[in-house]
Scaffold this motif. Structure first.
Motif, mmCIF file in Angstrom:
data_model
loop_
_atom_site.group_PDB
_atom_site.id
_atom_site.type_symbol
_atom_site.label_atom_id
_atom_site.label_comp_id
_atom_site.label_asym_id
_atom_site.label_seq_id
_atom_site.Cartn_x
_atom_site.Cartn_y
_atom_site.Cartn_z
ATOM 1 N N ALA A 61 37.076 41.322 41.737
ATOM 2 C CA ALA A 61 37.565 40.083 42.370
ATOM 3 C C ALA A 61 38.112 40.345 43.773
ATOM 4 C CB ALA A 61 38.647 39.470 41.497
ATOM 5 N N ARG A 93 42.565 33.426 29.894
ATOM 6 C CA ARG A 93 41.184 33.317 29.459
ATOM 7 C C ARG A 93 41.079 32.076 28.592
ATOM 8 N NH1 ARG A 93 36.572 36.490 29.126
ATOM 9 N NH2 ARG A 93 35.395 36.172 27.228
ATOM 10 N N LEU A 133 41.200 40.484 44.916
ATOM 11 C CA LEU A 133 42.001 39.262 45.025
ATOM 12 C C LEU A 133 42.613 39.080 46.405
ATOM 13 C CD1 LEU A 133 43.592 39.545 41.546
ATOM 14 C CD2 LEU A 133 42.197 37.668 42.333
ATOM 15 N N GLN A 180 37.161 35.136 37.861
ATOM 16 C CA GLN A 180 36.129 36.164 38.004
ATOM 17 C C GLN A 180 35.658 36.549 36.617
ATOM 18 O OE1 GLN A 180 35.779 37.411 41.336
ATOM 19 N NE2 GLN A 180 33.813 38.292 40.766
ATOM 20 N N ARG A 181 34.400 36.307 36.339
ATOM 21 C CA ARG A 181 33.808 36.645 35.040
ATOM 22 C C ARG A 181 34.597 36.021 33.896
ATOM 23 N NH1 ARG A 181 32.272 42.982 36.236
ATOM 24 N NH2 ARG A 181 31.076 42.553 38.092
ATOM 25 N N PHE A 221 42.684 34.965 37.122
ATOM 26 C CA PHE A 221 43.805 35.788 37.571
ATOM 27 C C PHE A 221 44.792 34.925 38.313
ATOM 28 C CE2 PHE A 221 40.184 38.640 37.294
ATOM 29 C CZ PHE A 221 40.695 39.592 36.448
ATOM 30 N N ALA A 239 36.835 43.140 36.029
ATOM 31 C CA ALA A 239 36.736 41.862 36.747
ATOM 32 C C ALA A 239 37.779 41.793 37.853
ATOM 33 C CB ALA A 239 36.916 40.706 35.783
ATOM 34 N N PHE A 242 37.614 35.415 33.587
ATOM 35 C CA PHE A 242 39.040 35.746 33.573
ATOM 36 C C PHE A 242 39.678 35.016 34.746
ATOM 37 C CE2 PHE A 242 37.190 39.399 31.441
ATOM 38 C CZ PHE A 242 37.994 39.486 30.331
#
Lengths: 273, 270
Positions: A155, B237, A157, B206-207, B211, A151, B209
């Motif tokens: 992403a 999470r 980022l 994202q999915r 960050f 993920a 998760f």
């Protein structure tokens, strides 16, 4: 006839089912025992006059046994309920055991103190709430770990943060005037960029209006609605460019080629200077 | 002095012949003892004249003990994480929780002192494992699992934070649940950032998760931004979300993760 001496000779010296021998001491398992120690003084079997304190379901009772009732095992113990108030309970022990040996009185009070204290502790622990233990499932842990790494890769980022920041700058989130966190040349460039985009939008509008002139004559009533429809299209395109949430969409939303050329020229000028 | 350097350099361990090894070893021992005696004699003579030198030497001579060569206590890990979270959020305070007060009581204290949020970091196996975010005074409460924590100082080319209020970037919080979770994060930070600090705090979903990153940015041109990571970075999470304040017994769960909800790889909740 019960004789305390004889009972103790049998129980104390030969066999007693309540006795527990340890390396240091002999202990007693009888629930009426005042001290828990196996000796004549605190043996509930070998004493016809005996008193103890017991707790049942959070309520404390004073148990008293006298020689007068020794012939009736079913009514051997007199059970007196003690109030939950500690000082009152102490007073009741005093009044019930008025002329009793002071050793028994003292030990009864000590036992009451102990019981009251552990009841308080029990209530506190109950109020505190239990800690619940949760197992660690290795397989799911491993799966989550790989998914998390994937993920993070997806992403991208840094790119998404850059896009978001640029979007904020372009949408004048940092202020209409030149913001504090930016160089002047960059700000000028952005002003120029947004100006170009506005022109593009106007061009689009002109095109569509020209195309729809024919229908305008036919339906005069819906004239305004059609014009609204035109402006909606341009708004839509704006809102899509606002929405930089999904990174997968970025590829389609890259700025127009014209902008790229502009930047290139700009850099060239800069290097020449 | 009669000390051959060669003998001191060669380690008896490296010689395979036992007789030779023993010989060398005894020789080295004698030399070492002699050396020691001589330096002591010399120091005594020197320090006879100036006692300050002796004092200085004694002060410098701190032997290694078990106490001062103690191994690093890893229990600091959870506290360290809490401290770094404290540094991220402006006007935050860190208090060691202890075991004296229950979380319910701590929440009461915080409400009385008009705190806006309460974060609880829990630690297992000497690692921060969970982060509970309680929005005061009326909730919601969200519990997150923390994974992959990396301290800012361990990030290559990291920057140092300033005290400016950062901007908050929330990415991809698209569903209804996602919006509430995003709000939980946004409410931790002051509404008006200080742009001169050029610091941005990102929560990127994202999915499922989330960050966390913190950067300092610089607009290079109209198309490019330079980013310097300040750190720390970690991943959250969501475990559950409660409507009101933290209450495990009778609290109302708005959302709670269950393994059976993961019906497909493309099913996400935030």
């Amino acid at each position: 006839m019960n004789n305390d001496e004889i009972v103790w000779q049998i129980v104390g010296n030969r066999f007693c089912s309540f006795r527990v021998k340890t390396n240091i001491d002999k202990l007693c398992r009888n629930e009426y025992n005042l001290t828990g120690i196996c000796n004549m003084q605190s043996c509930p079997l070998a004493n016809s006059q005996y008193a103890t304190v017991k707790e049942h379901l959070g309520v404390t009772y004073l148990y008293v046994k006298t020689a007068e009732r020794a012939h009736m095992p079913s009514k051997l113990w007199e059970k007196i309920k003690l109030p939950s108030n500690y000082t009152e309970a102490l007073k009741i022990i005093d009044t019930e055991l008025v002329y009793w040996p002071s050793w028994i009185k003292h030990k009864c009070k000590q036992r009451l103190t102990k019981i009251v204290q552990y009841l308080i502790r029990m209530r506190k622990l109950k109020l505190k709430g239990e800690t619940k233990l949760v197992g660690i499932k290795k397989k799911t842990e491993r799966r989550l770990k790989t998914r998390e790494i994937r993920a993070e890769q997806v992403a991208r980022l840094d790119k998404s943060i850059e896009k978001e920041l640029l979007e904020r700058l372009k949408s004048k989130a940092y202020g209409e005037d030149m913001p504090l966190n930016i160089k002047q040349e960059v700000w000028e460039q952005i002003l120029a960029d947004t100006g170009v985009e506005d022109q593009d939008d106007q061009d689009d509008q002109d095109d569509t209006e020209l195309g729809e002139l024919g229908s305008e004559f036919e339906m005069a009533d819906e004239d305004e609605e059609e014009r609204e429809y035109v402006s909606d299209v341009s708004q839509d395109s704006d809102s899509i460019s606002d929405d930089f949430g999904d990174i997968e969409d970025f590829a389609q939303l890259t700025p127009k080629n014209k902008d790229y050329e502009y930047e290139y020229e700009y850099n060239q000028q800069k290097s020449q200077n | 002095m009669g000390i051959s350097k060669k003998n001191l350099v060669v380690e008896p361990n490296s010689i395979k012949n036992k007789a030779k090894r023993l010989q060398l070893y005894s020789q080295q021992r004698i030399e070492k003892a002699k050396n020691k005696r001589e330096t002591r004699k010399r120091l005594k003579l020197e320090e006879k004249d100036c006692p300050e030198a002796k004092k200085e030497r004694l002060e410098k001579n701190v032997p290694n003990t078990q106490e001062n060569t103690r191994e690093f206590d890893e229990t600091i890990a959870g506290i360290e994480f809490a401290l770094s979270v404290k540094n991220i959020i402006p006007d935050a305070e860190f208090i060691k929780r202890g075991s004296q007060y229950s979380l319910e009581k701590i929440m009461d204290f915080c409400v009385n002192r008009e705190y806006t949020d309460l974060l609880v970091v829990s630690e297992d196996h000497r690692e921060p494992t969970y982060l509970t975010v309680i929005h005061l005074p009326n909730g919601p409460t969200a519990k997150f699992r923390i994974t992959r924590v990396k301290d800012g100082k361990k990030i290559e080319g990291h920057g140092n934070p300033t005290a400016h209020k950062p901007e908050v970037i929330l990415n991809n919080f698209s569903t209804r649940l996602g919006h509430t979770v995003g709000k939980v994060f946004a409410s931790l930070f002051p509404q008006l950032p200080e742009f001169e600090g050029r610091q941005a705090v990102t929560f990127h979903n994202q999915r499922d998760f989330i960050f966390f990153r913190r950067h300092r940015y610089e607009f290079v041109s109209g198309k490019r931004v330079n980013l310097q990571e300040i750190g720390p970075r970690f991943t959250l999470r969501l475990q559950w979300l409660q409507k009101g304040l933290y209450d495990l017994k009778s609290g109302e769960y708005e959302w709670i993760f269950k393994p059976e909800m993961e019906t497909s790889r493309r099913k996400f909740f935030l």
